[in-house]
Design a protein around this motif. Structure first.
Motif, PDB file in Angstrom:
ATOM      1  N   ILE A 159      46.523  35.322  47.645  1.00 49.86           N
ATOM      2  CA  ILE A 159      45.684  34.730  48.684  1.00 49.86           C
ATOM      3  C   ILE A 159      44.573  35.712  49.037  1.00 49.86           C
ATOM      4  O   ILE A 159      44.823  36.897  49.237  1.00 49.86           O
ATOM      5  N   THR A 160      43.349  35.198  49.066  1.00 43.98           N
ATOM      6  CA  THR A 160      42.195  36.087  49.189  1.00 43.98           C
ATOM      7  C   THR A 160      41.376  35.788  50.432  1.00 43.98           C
ATOM      8  O   THR A 160      41.370  34.668  50.942  1.00 43.98           O
ATOM      9  N   GLY A 161      40.664  36.806  50.886  1.00 42.82           N
ATOM     10  CA  GLY A 161      39.765  36.668  52.023  1.00 42.82           C
ATOM     11  C   GLY A 161      38.483  35.964  51.657  1.00 42.82           C
ATOM     12  O   GLY A 161      38.122  35.825  50.474  1.00 42.82           O
ATOM     13  N   SER A 162      37.761  35.530  52.677  1.00 45.14           N
ATOM     14  CA  SER A 162      36.552  34.734  52.469  1.00 45.14           C
ATOM     15  C   SER A 162      35.416  35.527  51.841  1.00 45.14           C
ATOM     16  O   SER A 162      34.538  34.948  51.211  1.00 45.14           O
ATOM     17  N   THR A 163      35.422  36.852  51.996  1.00 45.73           N
ATOM     18  CA  THR A 163      34.323  37.616  51.407  1.00 45.73           C
ATOM     19  C   THR A 163      34.328  37.519  49.888  1.00 45.73           C
ATOM     20  O   THR A 163      33.298  37.746  49.255  1.00 45.73           O
ATOM     21  N   GLY A 164      35.480  37.188  49.327  1.00 42.37           N
ATOM     22  CA  GLY A 164      35.542  36.987  47.884  1.00 42.37           C
ATOM     23  C   GLY A 164      34.637  35.878  47.401  1.00 42.37           C
ATOM     24  O   GLY A 164      34.261  35.837  46.231  1.00 42.37           O
ATOM     25  N   ALA A 165      34.266  34.966  48.295  1.00 41.30           N
ATOM     26  CA  ALA A 165      33.408  33.847  47.915  1.00 41.30           C
ATOM     27  C   ALA A 165      31.930  34.161  48.096  1.00 41.30           C
ATOM     28  O   ALA A 165      31.083  33.301  47.879  1.00 41.30           O
ATOM     29  N   GLY A 166      31.618  35.382  48.507  1.00 39.92           N
ATOM     30  CA  GLY A 166      30.221  35.774  48.583  1.00 39.92           C
ATOM     31  C   GLY A 166      29.541  35.375  49.865  1.00 39.92           C
ATOM     32  O   GLY A 166      30.115  34.733  50.746  1.00 39.92           O
ATOM     33  N   ILE A 224      43.396  40.954  49.588  1.00 43.13           N
ATOM     34  CA  ILE A 224      44.161  40.068  48.705  1.00 43.13           C
ATOM     35  C   ILE A 224      45.630  40.446  48.824  1.00 43.13           C
ATOM     36  O   ILE A 224      45.976  41.623  48.746  1.00 43.13           O
ATOM     37  N   PHE A 225      46.453  39.439  49.025  1.00 41.81           N
ATOM     38  CA  PHE A 225      47.898  39.625  49.012  1.00 41.81           C
ATOM     39  C   PHE A 225      48.418  38.877  47.797  1.00 41.81           C
ATOM     40  O   PHE A 225      48.288  37.654  47.715  1.00 41.81           O
ATOM     41  N   ALA A 226      48.991  39.609  46.851  1.00 49.95           N
ATOM     42  CA  ALA A 226      49.545  38.971  45.657  1.00 49.95           C
ATOM     43  C   ALA A 226      51.063  39.035  45.686  1.00 49.95           C
ATOM     44  O   ALA A 226      51.646  40.069  46.002  1.00 49.95           O
ATOM     45  N   SER A 227      51.672  37.896  45.376  1.00 46.83           N
ATOM     46  CA  SER A 227      53.131  37.807  45.275  1.00 46.83           C
ATOM     47  C   SER A 227      53.450  37.420  43.833  1.00 46.83           C
ATOM     48  O   SER A 227      53.042  36.366  43.373  1.00 46.83           O
ATOM     49  N   VAL A 228      54.163  38.314  43.131  1.00 47.17           N
ATOM     50  CA  VAL A 228      54.333  38.190  41.681  1.00 47.17           C
ATOM     51  C   VAL A 228      55.821  38.303  41.365  1.00 47.17           C
ATOM     52  O   VAL A 228      56.497  39.184  41.890  1.00 47.17           O
ATOM     53  N   TYR A 229      56.322  37.370  40.542  1.00 48.61           N
ATOM     54  CA  TYR A 229      57.712  37.573  40.106  1.00 48.61           C
ATOM     55  C   TYR A 229      57.930  37.087  38.684  1.00 48.61           C
ATOM     56  O   TYR A 229      57.141  36.306  38.153  1.00 48.61           O
ATOM     57  N   ASP A 259      58.417  51.600  50.268  1.00 50.23           N
ATOM     58  CA  ASP A 259      59.835  51.242  50.310  1.00 50.23           C
ATOM     59  C   ASP A 259      60.079  50.048  51.230  1.00 50.23           C
ATOM     60  O   ASP A 259      61.027  49.304  51.033  1.00 50.23           O
ATOM     61  N   ALA A 260      59.231  49.895  52.202  1.00 53.55           N
ATOM     62  CA  ALA A 260      59.373  48.773  53.135  1.00 53.55           C
ATOM     63  C   ALA A 260      58.461  47.633  52.695  1.00 53.55           C
ATOM     64  O   ALA A 260      57.466  47.850  52.000  1.00 53.55           O
ATOM     65  N   PRO A 261      58.780  46.402  53.095  1.00 51.74           N
ATOM     66  CA  PRO A 261      57.867  45.286  52.820  1.00 51.74           C
ATOM     67  C   PRO A 261      56.484  45.578  53.395  1.00 51.74           C
ATOM     68  O   PRO A 261      56.351  46.311  54.381  1.00 51.74           O
ATOM     69  N   ILE A 262      55.478  45.023  52.781  1.00 51.01           N
ATOM     70  CA  ILE A 262      54.099  45.358  53.130  1.00 51.01           C
ATOM     71  C   ILE A 262      53.390  44.170  53.776  1.00 51.01           C
ATOM     72  O   ILE A 262      53.779  43.024  53.590  1.00 51.01           O
ATOM     73  N   SER A 263      52.346  44.478  54.539  1.00 47.10           N
ATOM     74  CA  SER A 263      51.495  43.413  55.080  1.00 47.10           C
ATOM     75  C   SER A 263      50.046  43.792  54.821  1.00 47.10           C
ATOM     76  O   SER A 263      49.692  44.976  54.791  1.00 47.10           O
ATOM     77  N   LEU A 264      49.227  42.766  54.660  1.00 40.60           N
ATOM     78  CA  LEU A 264      47.886  42.946  54.103  1.00 40.60           C
ATOM     79  C   LEU A 264      47.058  44.004  54.811  1.00 40.60           C
ATOM     80  O   LEU A 264      46.377  44.819  54.177  1.00 40.60           O
ATOM     81  N   LYS A 265      47.110  44.024  56.140  1.00 40.44           N
ATOM     82  CA  LYS A 265      46.185  44.903  56.861  1.00 40.44           C
ATOM     83  C   LYS A 265      46.476  46.387  56.656  1.00 40.44           C
ATOM     84  O   LYS A 265      45.678  47.224  57.083  1.00 40.44           O
ATOM     85  N   GLU A 266      47.582  46.706  56.001  1.00 45.42           N
ATOM     86  CA  GLU A 266      47.876  48.119  55.765  1.00 45.42           C
ATOM     87  C   GLU A 266      46.850  48.789  54.842  1.00 45.42           C
ATOM     88  O   GLU A 266      46.743  50.017  54.821  1.00 45.42           O
ATOM     89  N   VAL A 267      46.116  47.999  54.084  1.00 45.82           N
ATOM     90  CA  VAL A 267      45.114  48.602  53.193  1.00 45.82           C
ATOM     91  C   VAL A 267      43.687  48.149  53.491  1.00 45.82           C
ATOM     92  O   VAL A 267      42.744  48.607  52.819  1.00 45.82           O
ATOM     93  N   VAL A 268      43.513  47.280  54.479  1.00 50.43           N
ATOM     94  CA  VAL A 268      42.159  46.762  54.706  1.00 50.43           C
ATOM     95  C   VAL A 268      41.207  47.886  55.125  1.00 50.43           C
ATOM     96  O   VAL A 268      41.551  48.761  55.907  1.00 50.43           O
TER      97      VAL A 268
END
Lengths: 324, 324, 324, 324
Positions: A159-166, A224-229, A259-268
């Motif tokens: 899932i991506t933020g709106s800035t990805g659309a320019g 961007i938050f990617a969930s991959v399995y 080690d803990a679950p992550i949330s998007l704003k940790e890298v924004v």
């Protein structure tokens, strides 16, 4: 000082580049090229740069040591054809023109995913900067590709933020539409799939499984938050795989295994990428987060520049995250 | 059944009208006029109406009993000139064409602030529906105007949702710009000031003070929060004034005086207005909230229609608020 | 008039029930039970109900014809044990106590997914209202289960609004955390999986595949967007399957198959569910949207009440969506 | 290297301080004190700091050169009484304990609004860091105070982000409440008024008019947007006043006068303040924006530290803004 020019200077990725480069210790900005805003102050367009630069947009690239191409996808080749860029000038393309087709005249573009190609980039002349979705998904999968255990279908929602659309406003970036809304676009057919497959192969995956990728539009501007399995039938257990990830990213100054679950704003607002790994019911589940405009675009472009010019990989990129 | 037609059918206020009218017990929709989308399904544009209407846009108004004009400001006169609207058809204009200049040929438009002009509207043929900012600010001030105690400068800040700016995307309604952002526009000069002054005078204020009005763009789609204050030198104390407000709105089915401080979402997606009154340091401070698209536009338009046709004022308008 | 009582009256789902029931043509509210707020005005807690009800919280259920249990998960059995609920009083449980274990003394609870069990519900006495995630995912899969073509692993990502986490504030519902943030919780282990599997089986799936379900926390208050896919090896093509979906939901007044891609806000503040079907690369991809508090909770509860009492299924539920 | 300790290490302002100090060229972090989290990794609480620090919370301040107090308002005096802080250690208090009452034993606290008191701070030992609302409003008014033209009532509405309310979750910071919501709190009575009045007087305003201040809760996490106006009866015209503002902030590396209207996100995640001045109808209207956690708290605290230790005022504070 490295003289840097930016083509496509009014867009979002150019703005982010400028925000980074005005404080980069080894860079001076040679020119900010725009076909539409020649003569206008850069801070009239990128309003937050008021007080940080007196630059004005020009139509000439000047004599840069490095040229960043921040044009729309597919426009980089045309720009290089129409402009006289000296062979000695390194080129970093933020578009998708050279990711899957790396040649342009005598120039060859290395795929600039620093965590995979650091050595190649250090000796390269030109870099094809990876796509934002590709970066987030590849960071989730590279360690597995490196030991060639991607044997089964890979399932991705990102899932991506709106800035990805320019910057150009449109229906799906209208605030009244986008706020508190979620939608899917280009499911199973996103153009980054090709780039992802190539790169996994070059990272060590010999027989690539199919990748199901559902991109989603999120109601936030950045990240961007990617969930991959994928099914896990290899021998290693969860702890061993997490150790593999930590070892793989050991030399990377920007990618960390949480080690803990992550949330998007940790890298924004940083150039960092976080990945988190869990095993469930015979599946390995990896979540991965980046800022689409930084590690997914302009931040990684500067990281590539640092490598191209033999600087500290983190120069100018120790960015304060927003946290909130 | 009242046959209702809507001109300007693809915009936000038309969409809201449709959402109300498809469930209105006394209305059938005669036509939804659009110059750009003739033949297209209404639910292709107002996507949430899927399953609720099979109507298609047309270029003819048909034979309505009432015509809602949901055109851009300044376009209503032109529409009436260009279309053959029978004199027997009532007209409700959601634009600003007839608010300060109520005549068009033989038609006279009553200012449709139901809480002030209910009796006039009941016997009228045409209604100029009030502006959204004007409605929110007038609901805060009408009781004071009615006893003619508006003696000193009136200070207003009011913050509005993005839907107030309409459907056409632009720089200040781009999600990447608007999200988590605040700005001011047209300070001290907003076009609703004239409408507000007229109405306060007609409500009983003989010598109007000046009004300082700072409109703000909020980072939410729906609603207006108005904060209004003026020096208080009249005799009545806080409790007496609150009682005055409650008495003033006693006959109104949609406007309520809250004893507790209010927050915007308490009225979102309803036709209600809440006001709250406090005295501080010689000032009376009134906060006022409405949904800009409902009580500030399409909801009030239907309330006016109900009055024009002698229906229960609340018919079709007992709307479930979102709460969250 | 049906006399309705609500237990757990201060929470989000009780608030939504009240918002619906105050306008329901066939219902009078008998009592709103709360252990913490006895004597307080209901509109002091559910602030937007100011002007719509004078009810106060009580500690007694009174003599209702129907009792809605809006307690925390696992608390419904205790409530029924501790309170003297006449056998003649129908019970609708919004918690998860009776979804997988439908018996309590002489009471038997029918699983209240109206689109599957409409006939059973009509003759039932008690209903276990489905979970919000379960509803959104089941609406995506029921038509396929009905023809028994769920043969391969089912892959689900579903993103939910913050109201799903209830009223009690906590770390992951703090605005400073949640705004513009995305995270995953309970991947592969969500408690609704059991309910989903049971229901697919009862809908016609004889050999159920495994379901991989990744729930996500979204940065919006209302709604669930589910993205569901599985390998398609049955014979029917895309058009035939879309027709199947339309036929399956033909008798449902609230569930619609959209030909165009969908976005979450199309159903927010309504009791509707939209599904959209596409085929890609040998996969069938279904997106599904509901309002978690309405079709996913209180709206469906009222729909069930309507069925239990032989009313029109849509009574009180023709709600105006927010659109924006 | 300056050794810095932080008391109250788990809160929002401490987190921001850490985000700045981990990259500050002249600082090493001596200790991060927390009563509740001793022994825990700092990056377990401030999750985005993963990869940037291995520090753990302690209960001892160690031997710092400077101590930042990030405690709740009113707790700083108690902390200094209970801990043995050497006289040689400089103290910067982010609370409100010493803003209006600057003495504590032998320590005297200078009010740390750098744009007003830069010289005093350079020779001070202790600093009372200004409040966030106070900073935003004072930046709008200082130039006028400096020429003593604040003659008439000052009218202020200022809207703040949720982080201003701190980390502890509560009703008005619950995402389900706050998202897309607006409300007013402490109108006309906010505790920063005293601080603002003191400071305007010390800046040159001899006879202070009354200040009407309506604080608003905004639906965003970061930033304050202040809208300030007063009657203008002095001689200078708009251009001359704008020039005055530019001259006044000429020596400030963080405060800039924008010729164009401003929007909040232009300064988010930076230590900058922007002000914009317009004249309308006999009023001067100033809008002012800061990031409440940076220029309004931790950024300004570091700016003060830089001044206290004779460093470049901007050291560690050339932060990349988010822009979006």
């Amino acid at each position: 000082m490295i003289r840097a020019s930016i083509a496509g200077g009014t867009g979002y990725t150019a703005g982010e580049l400028l925000r980074i480069l005005v404080n980069h210790p080894d860079v001076t900005i040679e020119s900010v090229v725009s076909t539409t805003s020649v003569g206008q102050a850069v801070s009239d367009v990128h309003r937050d740069l008021l007080g940080e630069t007196d630059l004005r947009f020009t139509d000439a690239i000047g004599r840069p040591d490095v040229l960043f191409l921040c044009l729309g996808h597919g426009l980089s080749r045309a720009f290089l054809q129409e402009h006289d860029v000296p062979v000695s000038c390194k080129v970093i393309d933020l578009g998708n023109d050279f990711r899957n087709d790396p040649f342009f005249g005598e120039r060859e573009f290395v795929f600039g995913l620093c965590e995979l190609n650091k050595q190649k980039i250090r000796t390269a002349q030109n870099v094809a900067n990876p796509g934002c979705f590709a970066t987030s998904i590849l960071l989730a999968l590279l360690p597995l590709a490196s030991i060639d255990v991607l044997w089964d279908d890979i399932h991705v929602h990102a899932i991506t933020g709106s800035t990805g659309a320019g910057k150009k406003p449109g229906e799906t970036t209208h605030f009244s539409y986008r706020d508190n809304n979620i939608s899917v676009y280009k499911p199973f057919t996103h153009q980054h799939l090709e780039e992802i497959r190539h790169t996994l192969a070059s990272a060590g995956s010999r027989e690539l499984p199919s990748i199901q990728f559902v991109p989603m539009r999120g109601d936030f501007p950045r990240g961007i938050f990617a969930s991959v399995y994928t099914k896990w039938t290899a021998k290693a257990d969860e702890k061993e795989v997490i150790d593999l990830y930590k070892q793989y990213y050991n030399g990377s100054p920007f990618v960390f295994v949480s080690d803990a679950p992550i949330s998007l704003k940790e890298v924004v607002n940083t150039n960092k990428g976080f990945v988190h790994v869990e095993f469930h019911n015979g599946y390995i589940h990896i979540t991965s987060i980046i800022d689409n405009l930084l590690k997914g675009a302009s931040g990684q472009a500067v990281q590539n520049m640092n490598l191209l010019f033999g600087l500290d990989e983190t120069a100018g990129l120790k960015l304060k995250g927003t946290g909130f």
